[in-house]
Structures are given as C-alpha cells and as structure tokens.
Design a protein around this motif. Structure first.
Motif, PDB file in Angstrom:
ATOM      1  N   THR A   5       1.071  -1.150   0.107  1.00  0.00           N
ATOM      2  CA  THR A   5       0.105   0.121   0.036  1.00  0.00           C
ATOM      3  C   THR A   5       0.850   1.234   0.024  1.00  0.00           C
ATOM      4  OG1 THR A   5      -1.685  -1.264   1.461  1.00  0.00           O
ATOM      5  CG2 THR A   5      -1.756   0.893   1.277  1.00  0.00           C
ATOM      6  N   VAL A   6       0.605   2.314  -0.819  1.00  0.00           N
ATOM      7  CA  VAL A   6       1.261   3.437  -0.804  1.00  0.00           C
ATOM      8  C   VAL A   6       0.374   4.673  -0.476  1.00  0.00           C
ATOM      9  CG1 VAL A   6       2.264   4.979  -2.585  1.00  0.00           C
ATOM     10  CG2 VAL A   6       2.573   2.533  -2.784  1.00  0.00           C
ATOM     11  N   THR A   7       0.850   5.424   0.240  1.00  0.00           N
ATOM     12  CA  THR A   7       0.155   6.749   0.738  1.00  0.00           C
ATOM     13  C   THR A   7      -0.002   7.607  -0.314  1.00  0.00           C
ATOM     14  OG1 THR A   7       0.722   6.440   2.989  1.00  0.00           O
ATOM     15  CG2 THR A   7      -0.246   8.614   2.726  1.00  0.00           C
ATOM     16  N   ARG A   8      -1.045   8.179  -0.756  1.00  0.00           N
ATOM     17  CA  ARG A   8      -1.262   8.945  -1.764  1.00  0.00           C
ATOM     18  C   ARG A   8      -2.052  10.421  -1.456  1.00  0.00           C
ATOM     19  NH1 ARG A   8       0.141   6.237  -6.354  1.00  0.00           N
ATOM     20  NH2 ARG A   8      -0.115   3.890  -6.254  1.00  0.00           N
ATOM     21  N   ASP A   9      -1.508  11.435  -1.924  1.00  0.00           N
ATOM     22  CA  ASP A   9      -2.253  12.617  -1.835  1.00  0.00           C
ATOM     23  C   ASP A   9      -3.603  12.727  -2.807  1.00  0.00           C
ATOM     24  OD1 ASP A   9      -3.110  15.284  -1.271  1.00  0.00           O
ATOM     25  OD2 ASP A   9      -1.619  16.117  -2.670  1.00  0.00           O
ATOM     26  N   MET A  10      -4.713  12.811  -2.127  1.00  0.00           N
ATOM     27  CA  MET A  10      -6.009  12.472  -2.825  1.00  0.00           C
ATOM     28  C   MET A  10      -6.261  13.708  -3.649  1.00  0.00           C
ATOM     29  SD  MET A  10      -7.062   9.491  -2.685  1.00  0.00           S
ATOM     30  CE  MET A  10      -8.640   9.629  -3.477  1.00  0.00           C
ATOM     31  N   MET A  11      -5.900  14.823  -3.042  1.00  0.00           N
ATOM     32  CA  MET A  11      -6.115  16.197  -4.069  1.00  0.00           C
ATOM     33  C   MET A  11      -5.431  16.110  -5.113  1.00  0.00           C
ATOM     34  SD  MET A  11      -8.526  17.119  -2.213  1.00  0.00           S
ATOM     35  CE  MET A  11      -8.904  18.836  -3.239  1.00  0.00           C
ATOM     36  N   GLU A  12      -4.068  15.570  -5.068  1.00  0.00           N
ATOM     37  CA  GLU A  12      -3.411  15.782  -6.222  1.00  0.00           C
ATOM     38  C   GLU A  12      -3.756  14.431  -7.294  1.00  0.00           C
ATOM     39  OE1 GLU A  12      -0.410  16.480  -9.253  1.00  0.00           O
ATOM     40  OE2 GLU A  12      -1.083  17.479  -7.174  1.00  0.00           O
ATOM     41  N   THR A  28     -10.437  15.006 -12.322  1.00  0.00           N
ATOM     42  CA  THR A  28     -11.990  15.064 -12.291  1.00  0.00           C
ATOM     43  C   THR A  28     -12.368  16.172 -11.460  1.00  0.00           C
ATOM     44  OG1 THR A  28     -11.937  13.586 -10.022  1.00  0.00           O
ATOM     45  CG2 THR A  28     -12.050  12.526 -12.243  1.00  0.00           C
ATOM     46  N   GLY A  29     -11.488  16.529 -10.496  1.00  0.00           N
ATOM     47  CA  GLY A  29     -11.976  17.635  -9.653  1.00  0.00           C
ATOM     48  C   GLY A  29     -12.849  17.465  -8.557  1.00  0.00           C
ATOM     49  N   ASN A  30     -12.937  15.907  -8.397  1.00  0.00           N
ATOM     50  CA  ASN A  30     -13.933  15.116  -7.057  1.00  0.00           C
ATOM     51  C   ASN A  30     -13.324  14.177  -6.841  1.00  0.00           C
ATOM     52  OD1 ASN A  30     -16.009  14.018  -5.916  1.00  0.00           O
ATOM     53  ND2 ASN A  30     -17.565  14.832  -7.154  1.00  0.00           N
ATOM     54  N   VAL A  31     -12.940  14.003  -5.509  1.00  0.00           N
ATOM     55  CA  VAL A  31     -12.249  12.704  -5.047  1.00  0.00           C
ATOM     56  C   VAL A  31     -13.129  11.808  -4.972  1.00  0.00           C
ATOM     57  CG1 VAL A  31     -11.356  12.072  -2.705  1.00  0.00           C
ATOM     58  CG2 VAL A  31     -11.013  14.350  -3.196  1.00  0.00           C
ATOM     59  N   VAL A  45     -12.159   8.096  -6.898  1.00  0.00           N
ATOM     60  CA  VAL A  45     -12.325   6.997  -6.224  1.00  0.00           C
ATOM     61  C   VAL A  45     -13.152   6.008  -7.072  1.00  0.00           C
ATOM     62  CG1 VAL A  45     -12.885   5.484  -4.028  1.00  0.00           C
ATOM     63  CG2 VAL A  45     -11.665   7.838  -3.998  1.00  0.00           C
ATOM     64  N   CYS A  46     -14.103   6.357  -7.504  1.00  0.00           N
ATOM     65  CA  CYS A  46     -15.324   5.459  -8.060  1.00  0.00           C
ATOM     66  C   CYS A  46     -14.760   4.981  -9.450  1.00  0.00           C
ATOM     67  CB  CYS A  46     -16.609   6.302  -8.433  1.00  0.00           C
ATOM     68  SG  CYS A  46     -17.757   5.185  -9.297  1.00  0.00           S
TER      69      CYS A  46
END
Length: 112
Positions: free
Chosen positions: A12-19, A24-27, A31-32
C-alpha cells in the motif's frame, strides 16, 4: 493493460487524494473510477486463475482422492504475489491509461 506486466507497487502506498483527483476535480468520482477499474481487473484475474486451475479439477468430489499438486500450488502462489487490483488500477489511473467519462456531466454540458 496486462496486469502481469504492471509496475504497480506490491504494498500500500500513501497518496495525496487532492493531487490524484486533479483530473476529475472530485475525490469521490476519482475513487469510483479506480474502484470500477479494480473490479474489472479482479474479474479478469479470477477468470484467468479459474481457467488455469480448471485443468486440475477432478470429476469426482471424493475427499480421499484429493491430493496436493505442486503445479497447482505454484500457480496459486504466483497469483497471490501479484499486486492487488486496487493498486494496479490506481497505477493505471496515475499513468493516464484509464479512459473515463461522466455521462451526467456531458448531459448537463459541464465538460471541462
């Protein structure tokens, strides 16, 4: 994409969800997208594994006749060592290898 030749991490790798969600401009939409691709990869992996293990299936379901098969164990170990479908899908997403669209946004004319 061939999941056997991926360069996805095994852990598992920690990721910056905003990056990660900048396209898409939407977290949640990001994810979907990754989840749907991960389900496709998991289905493909399961199909391939079932196909390879099918040749080891016996016609009799007698417990006394079931024995260890070294080849069957090696095939199972190989699939266990592959990166998880979510990691492969995330890697594909970050590399821009996943095509996605949102019909709701297209219908409303909200394309970027």
């Amino acid at each position: 994409m061939d999941y056997k030749k991926t360069n996805a991490p095994l852990n598992t790798v920690t990721r910056d969800m905003m990056e990660l969600s900048k396209d898409t401009g939407n977290v949640y939409e990001t994810v979907c997208i990754i989840a749907k691709r991960a389900n496709q990869i998991a289905g493909e992996m399961k199909h391939d594994l079932d196909k390879k293990l099918q040749e080891f299936a016996s016609l009799n379901d007698n417990l006394e006749e079931i024995s260890e098969n070294r080849e069957q164990i090696e095939i199972s170990k190989y699939y266990e060592k592959l990166p998880k479908p979510t990691l492969i899908a995330t890697q594909e997403y970050t590399e821009g290898k996943i095509f996605f669209r949102n019909p709701a946004k297209e219908k409303l004319g909200l394309d970027d």
